[in-house]
Enzyme design. Structure first.
Site, PDB file in Angstrom:
ATOM      1  N   PRO A 105       1.059  -1.102  -0.148  1.00  0.00           N
ATOM      2  CA  PRO A 105       0.031   0.414  -0.181  1.00  0.00           C
ATOM      3  C   PRO A 105       0.668   1.291   0.037  1.00  0.00           C
ATOM      4  O   PRO A 105       2.151   1.436   0.556  1.00  0.00           O
ATOM      5  CB  PRO A 105      -1.232   0.295   1.376  1.00  0.00           C
ATOM      6  CG  PRO A 105      -0.379  -0.876   2.098  1.00  0.00           C
ATOM      7  CD  PRO A 105       0.470  -2.212   0.999  1.00  0.00           C
ATOM      8  N   GLU A 106       0.442   2.034  -1.010  1.00  0.00           N
ATOM      9  CA  GLU A 106       1.994   3.350  -0.543  1.00  0.00           C
ATOM     10  C   GLU A 106       0.383   4.551   0.014  1.00  0.00           C
ATOM     11  O   GLU A 106      -0.953   4.394  -0.192  1.00  0.00           O
ATOM     12  CB  GLU A 106       1.946   3.642  -2.251  1.00  0.00           C
ATOM     13  CG  GLU A 106       2.591   3.103  -3.000  1.00  0.00           C
ATOM     14  CD  GLU A 106       4.089   3.625  -3.989  1.00  0.00           C
ATOM     15  OE1 GLU A 106       3.742   4.593  -3.430  1.00  0.00           O
ATOM     16  OE2 GLU A 106       4.460   3.061  -4.863  1.00  0.00           O
TER      17      GLU A 106
END
Ligand SMILES: [Zn+2]
Length: 280
Positions: free
Chosen positions: A2-3
């Site tokens: 996840p960014e």
């Protein structure tokens, strides 16, 4: 992994279920994630009202009515699952379970266990080891071309590496650095100090734009999540160059111009994608 846009989407997805709600039950289903849970983790959370769910860099910050703050990081594979009631059985990767006074169950699931959770107090949040060296939020008012230029001045590292440095700008990861450099037409191998003021201005705008577009995509996936599994953490998103080696980029004829399309190189052990025709 996840960014920032995914973490922002998770926070926005959690907020309506947690803000103003009391945590009536918190279960920790193993002793550690990437790091051990803090002492008396469940006890310190149980009975507290969640006052807000916010993001800082790639951390989820759950503020509590006693001044406490739960810091959560999704790591490589972490996700939050919202369910209207307690499931019959939990998955072996369901590591933390929060139950609110509305009966909602929020489960932190993390197969690879690179995620983490810690507790601190709001007054000391800025001094927390995970947060104290973070640069400005790329979507915040502090972040601008001139501010970024000051932070990049004199740096002889490649601009790609400089943008991944969390003390220069907080929360940027491998995907959105490639995307922002593409959008601003800057080669990822340029040294940070070689960028002109105009280029840094373009870059700062591009960073905002790629993140905002991804968050907007996450927002639309959030509406789907609510109807479907209640799972927060990942969404499909179309990238311009990231993971598109050999394909044409959206803004030029690079695939047909015999340049081989989007190029992939490895910088500091991680893939960088760029268009050699469009980025200088
Ligand atoms: Zn191209």
């Amino acid at each position: 992994m996840p960014e920032l846009p995914e973490v922002e989407t998770v926070c926005r997805g959690l907020a309506p279920h947690l803000e103003g709600r009391r945590l009536v039950r918190v279960e920790q289903r193993r002793p550690n994630l990437r790091t051990p849970f803090p002492p008396r983790f469940c006890e310190r959370l149980t009975g507290r009202v969640v006052t807000s769910v916010r993001r800082r860099a790639k951390y989820i910050l759950m503020h509590l009515d006693d001044g406490g703050v739960l810091i959560a990081h999704l790591g490589m594979s972490g996700r939050m699952i919202i369910a209207p009631e307690r499931p019959d059985a939990f998955d072996k990767h369901d590591h933390v379970v929060f139950e609110t006074d509305a009966g909602t169950i929020v489960t932190f699931n993390d197969a690879r266990r690179f995620g983490l959770m810690d507790l601190t107090v709001a007054d000391a949040l800025g001094d927390h080891p995970m947060l104290r060296n973070l640069g400005p939020e790329p979507l915040g008012n502090e972040f601008s071309g001139p501010d970024l230029a000051r932070r990049l001045a004199g740096k002889i590292t490649p601009i790609k590496a400089a943008l991944l440095d969390q003390s220069i700008v907080a929360g940027l990861g491998n995907i959105y650095v490639s995307e922002a450099l593409y959008r601003s037409g800057i080669l990822p191998t340029r040294t940070a100090a070689s960028l002109t003021a105009g280029e840094v201005d373009r870059l700062a705008v591009a960073v905002r734009e790629v993140l905002e577009r991804a968050i907007a995509a996450g927002g639309s996936s959030l509406r789907d999540y609510r109807q479907a599994s209640g799972e927060l953490g990942y969404f499909q998103h179309q990238f311009a160059v990231y993971d598109r080696e050999g394909e044409g980029c959206p803004d030029c004829d690079c695939d047909r111009a015999r340049t081989g399309g989007v190029q992939r190189i490895v910088q500091s052990g991680r893939s960088t994608f760029f268009c050699a025709a469009r980025q200088r």
